[in-house]
Design an enzyme around this catalytic site. Structure first.
Site, PDB file in Angstrom:
ATOM      1  N   HIS A 197      34.894 138.980  -0.791  1.00  0.00           N
ATOM      2  CA  HIS A 197      35.683 139.251  -1.994  1.00  0.00           C
ATOM      3  C   HIS A 197      37.067 139.808  -1.677  1.00  0.00           C
ATOM      4  O   HIS A 197      37.949 139.803  -2.534  1.00  0.00           O
ATOM      5  CB  HIS A 197      34.922 140.189  -2.948  1.00  0.00           C
ATOM      6  CG  HIS A 197      34.872 141.620  -2.522  1.00  0.00           C
ATOM      7  ND1 HIS A 197      33.778 142.180  -1.892  1.00  0.00           N
ATOM      8  CD2 HIS A 197      35.775 142.626  -2.640  1.00  0.00           C
ATOM      9  CE1 HIS A 197      34.014 143.453  -1.659  1.00  0.00           C
ATOM     10  NE2 HIS A 197      35.220 143.755  -2.096  1.00  0.00           N
ATOM     11  N   ASP A 230      28.587 138.083   1.025  1.00  0.00           N
ATOM     12  CA  ASP A 230      29.850 138.810   0.866  1.00  0.00           C
ATOM     13  C   ASP A 230      30.481 139.138   2.212  1.00  0.00           C
ATOM     14  O   ASP A 230      30.942 140.254   2.457  1.00  0.00           O
ATOM     15  CB  ASP A 230      29.659 140.087   0.053  1.00  0.00           C
ATOM     16  CG  ASP A 230      30.997 140.656  -0.438  1.00  0.00           C
ATOM     17  OD1 ASP A 230      31.989 139.899  -0.490  1.00  0.00           O
ATOM     18  OD2 ASP A 230      31.056 141.861  -0.753  1.00  0.00           O
ATOM     19  N   SER A 308      36.405 148.137   1.241  1.00  0.00           N
ATOM     20  CA  SER A 308      35.647 146.909   1.443  1.00  0.00           C
ATOM     21  C   SER A 308      35.974 146.240   2.764  1.00  0.00           C
ATOM     22  O   SER A 308      37.137 146.017   3.093  1.00  0.00           O
ATOM     23  CB  SER A 308      35.941 145.915   0.313  1.00  0.00           C
ATOM     24  OG  SER A 308      35.124 146.150  -0.786  1.00  0.00           O
TER      25      SER A 308
END
Length: 462
Positions: A197, A230, A308
């Site tokens: 993402h 992810d 992230s």
């Protein structure tokens, strides 16, 4: 996400790659059974989450705005008035030619002016290198900090000093907007691991810039990415970066101390610490058409938007997870991007190792499947296999693992490897946490009778 969930289940939602100050919502698609081999069970049409549940969000930092540059004042605060012109001098008496004194004076003047110009030029070049240059293969690699030698081995300071040079910030520009995330050096060939993402908006013609720990900026390209796990791998044209050592997440236990490194809120080389607060936490952030299935390591180390893709480290400085999501209480509203509340989630390193190698080798990952469509409208105990798949497809894929084990449409799976399951997403997460070729045991209920069945997981890139 605006989908309703069954009471007692978690409602997980991600931050969008190109987040704005408004919360991203998701429409619930028409209910239909989805394939476990596609790893995308249809969104549940069950009740709302309980108060104790948490909602997960991808932790990429959204767009940031910068104030317009202000006019810089002179060091003295005001312009200096020009000095009055000197009165004209009387013309000098005629001479036959320049004397030795004049020649020496001219030479000194030329030398002085040349030195001044050289100094100004050197200063300009130095400033240009400091503030306007972009890192390249010729640039110096980040070096470890002083804490690596002045602090004891195994201390947070020592680990931070040794590992932060291998952690990078990613700046992403694409059709979906701009944002920042984190990543870490995987090998000496310039491969960098991050979250899908983080880079997804640049997958179709966008730009990715990797900012090293010493501030050098290097362009990067996507090698491969996988929305289901992810995870993504990007590559920079550098061979002098030090990779982090990969640890075994299977050896992690609740209570182990951990360290998170990344660029939360765009603040690069930020280090936080905490413990592993839970293991095997099913987390499914993402929209229905781009959902990730993570059997996550839960930690109370502070994780915020921008973390992230950064590493979660053990106390030997080894990567045991990739930070991917944070949580918030259900029912609370997001204003912009909320921060850490002590519940963050990381993709286990054992899964990372398998997926990253596949992405580097083929550009895509293979997911383990059992080959069934699940009934997302079922609200009883366990997870029910649908009566049929979309467009009249069989609910149990012919010659798939479930078919060969004797499973049928309408069977209810109540446990996976002895662990009770009560949600279709939870079952898919548990399957995805295993490896293609693994033998697994499911406990099923059929006609009021319970029995165990064993099957070998097959692989699918869907």
């Amino acid at each position: 996400m605006t989908s309703e969930r069954e009471p007692g289940r978690d409602d997980w939602r991600p931050w969008d790659q190109a987040s704005t100050s408004d919360e991203v919502t998701q429409e619930v698609p028409q209910q239909q059974p989805e394939p476990a081999w596609a790893a995308l069970p249809a969104p549940s049409a069950q009740g709302a989450a309980p108060a104790a549940a948490q909602q997960a969000f991808a932790t990429q930092q959204g767009p940031t705005t910068h104030p317009a540059p202000t006019t810089q004042l002179s060091p003295w605060g005001a312009p200096v008035a020009p000095a009055p012109a000197a009165p004209p001098e009387a013309p000098a008496p005629a001479r036959r030619g320049p004397g030795w004194g004049a020649l020496i004076g001219v030479s000194l003047a030329v030398a002085l002016v040349s030195g001044l110009l050289g100094g100004l030029l050197g200063a300009a070049l130095t400033d240009g290198e400091s503030f306007g240059s972009t890192g390249s293969a010729a640039g110096s690699a980040p070096s470890v900090g002083a804490g690596a030698t002045t602090r004891p081995d195994g201390s947070v300071a020592n680990i931070a000093a040794r590992t932060t040079p291998s952690v990078v910030t990613l700046r992403v520009e694409g059709g979906g907007g701009t944002g920042t995330g984190s990543g870490w050096v995987y090998d000496e060939r310039g491969h960098i691991v991050t979250n899908n993402h983080v880079v997804a908006s640049a997958a179709d013609g966008g730009e990715i810039t990797v900012v090293l720990a010493n501030g050098q900026q290097v362009p990067a390209t996507i090698v491969g990415r996988d929305a289901s796990y992810d995870l993504a791998v990007v590559k920079v044209d550098r061979t002098d970066l030090d990779p982090l050592e990969l640890g075994r997440s299977a050896d992690v236990v609740v209570g182990d101390q951990v360290i998170a490194v990344g660029a939360p809120l765009g603040l690069d080389s930020t280090v936080t610490s905490g413990i592993v607060s839970a293991l095997n936490r099913p987390v499914t952030p993402g929209a229905a058409d781009d959902q990730a299935f993570i059997n996550a390591i839960q930690t109370d180390a502070a994780i915020n938007p921008g973390n992230s893709g950064g590493p979660l480290l053990d106390m030997q400085g080894r990567v045991i997870g990739v930070n991917s999501a944070i949580a918030r209480a259900p029912g609370s509203e997001i204003s912009g991007q909320s921060g850490n509340i002590g519940v963050g989630f990381a993709i286990p390193s054992d899964q990372v190792a398998t997926t990253v190698e596949q992405l580097i080798t083929t550009g895509k990952a293979v997911h383990p499947i059992i080959g069934v469509f699940l009934d997302s409208t079922y609200d009883g105990e366990g997870v029910r296999i649908a009566d049929e798949g979309p467009s009249g497809q069989p609910a149990v894929a012919p010659d798939g693992p479930a078919d060969e084990a004797g499973l049928r449409a309408g069977d209810v799976v109540i446990a996976f490897e002895g662990r009770p399951v009560s949600d279709d997403g939870e079952l898919v997460v548990l399957i995805r946490s295993r490896t293609v070729g693994d033998s697994v045991t499911l406990t099923i209920m059929r006609g009021g009778a319970q029995r165990d069945v064993t099957m070998v997981l097959q692989g699918s890139a869907d």
